[in-house]
Design a protein around this motif. Sequence first.
Motif, short mmCIF file in Angstrom:
data_model
loop_
_atom_site.label_atom_id
_atom_site.label_comp_id
_atom_site.label_asym_id
_atom_site.label_seq_id
_atom_site.Cartn_x
_atom_site.Cartn_y
_atom_site.Cartn_z
N GLN A 191 -11.86 -0.62 5.11
CA GLN A 191 -10.55 -1.28 5.16
C GLN A 191 -9.75 -0.84 6.38
N ILE A 192 -9.79 0.47 6.69
CA ILE A 192 -9.05 0.97 7.85
C ILE A 192 -9.66 0.45 9.14
N TRP A 193 -11.00 0.49 9.23
CA TRP A 193 -11.66 -0.03 10.44
C TRP A 193 -11.30 -1.50 10.66
N THR A 195 -8.61 -3.08 9.59
CA THR A 195 -7.20 -3.17 9.97
C THR A 195 -7.02 -2.87 11.45
N LEU A 196 -7.75 -1.88 11.94
CA LEU A 196 -7.69 -1.56 13.37
C LEU A 196 -8.19 -2.73 14.21
N THR A 198 -8.27 -5.92 13.41
CA THR A 198 -7.32 -7.04 13.32
C THR A 198 -6.16 -6.84 14.30
N ALA A 199 -5.64 -5.61 14.38
CA ALA A 199 -4.54 -5.32 15.31
C ALA A 199 -5.00 -5.46 16.76
N ALA A 207 1.28 -2.73 15.44
CA ALA A 207 0.42 -2.77 14.26
C ALA A 207 -0.76 -1.82 14.43
N LEU A 208 -1.26 -1.68 15.65
CA LEU A 208 -2.38 -0.77 15.90
C LEU A 208 -1.95 0.68 15.70
N ALA A 211 -1.69 1.32 12.03
CA ALA A 211 -3.01 1.48 11.43
C ALA A 211 -3.61 2.85 11.74
N CYS A 212 -3.37 3.34 12.94
CA CYS A 212 -3.87 4.67 13.31
C CYS A 212 -3.24 5.77 12.46
N LEU A 214 -2.74 5.77 9.43
CA LEU A 214 -3.38 5.85 8.12
C LEU A 214 -4.46 6.91 8.06
#
Length: 269
Positions: A191-193, A195-196, A198-199, A207-208, A211-212, A214
């Motif tokens: 999920q985190i990968w 999200t990264l 997508t940003a 947004a990036l 996400a970082c 997290l």
Amino acid sequence: MKGKAPPQAAYVLHRWDWSESSLVLDLFTREHGRVAVVAKGAKRPYSQLRPVLLPFQRLNVHLGRSAEAEVQLLRGADWAGGAPMLTGDALFSGFYLNELLMKLLARQDPHPALFDAYAATLPALSGGNELRAQAGLRAFELMLLRSTGLLPDLAHVTLRLEATEPRARYALRAESGLVDAAGAEAALSGQIWTTLQTALDAGDLGALQAACLLSLQPLRGQLRTLLHYHLGSPLLRTREVMRDLQRLIDVPPPPPPDEPSRGSRIPAA
């Protein structure tokens, strides 16, 4: 007669002495990427360039071709405003970014989105918020790796080209991309990968950075390994200086010499 070319937005990445009065500069420009320029007379006490050619300050520069191959002449530079001067840990972080750009970007290779990300990252370093600064560094590393074609698609397992599972754990490896994590290996969730990724696809630096935040620590290790692999060096000069400085700070001062008692003889040096 052709009019004067418009100025280019630029930052000073590094500077070297060229003569008693002149400098050679490595500039990061929005229009042309990294360029080498000669700043003639910039070291003279009354030069208009001397107080302007500072790192981490946005400039508007006028360039002209010089006699040296692939080196241009700096005809003028003006301060264009921007972040305050970096100090303390933020200063080392800024030089770290500059070193990454100099080592990973080829000359005359424009990266306007990366230039904008660099300009937006500098304020994050100087705000006094350590977590925000670390997230800014990780986000910039990701954008730099992506811009230079060194970052795989973070939403897919590289060798299988399958989408990551949100709850599964994956590790980023230099030679095989995103892989299934093994055992206690440092890793991030799918999920985190995703999200990264997508940003990154949206070009959304805010947004990036969010996400970082997290997963700062494991992400730092993953990116450091990847960067070292492509740089061909286990330690950047900036980090080496930081480690040496930290050693000096951590070493306790020597105890004061014992005061000799009355009548005792102090040995000769």
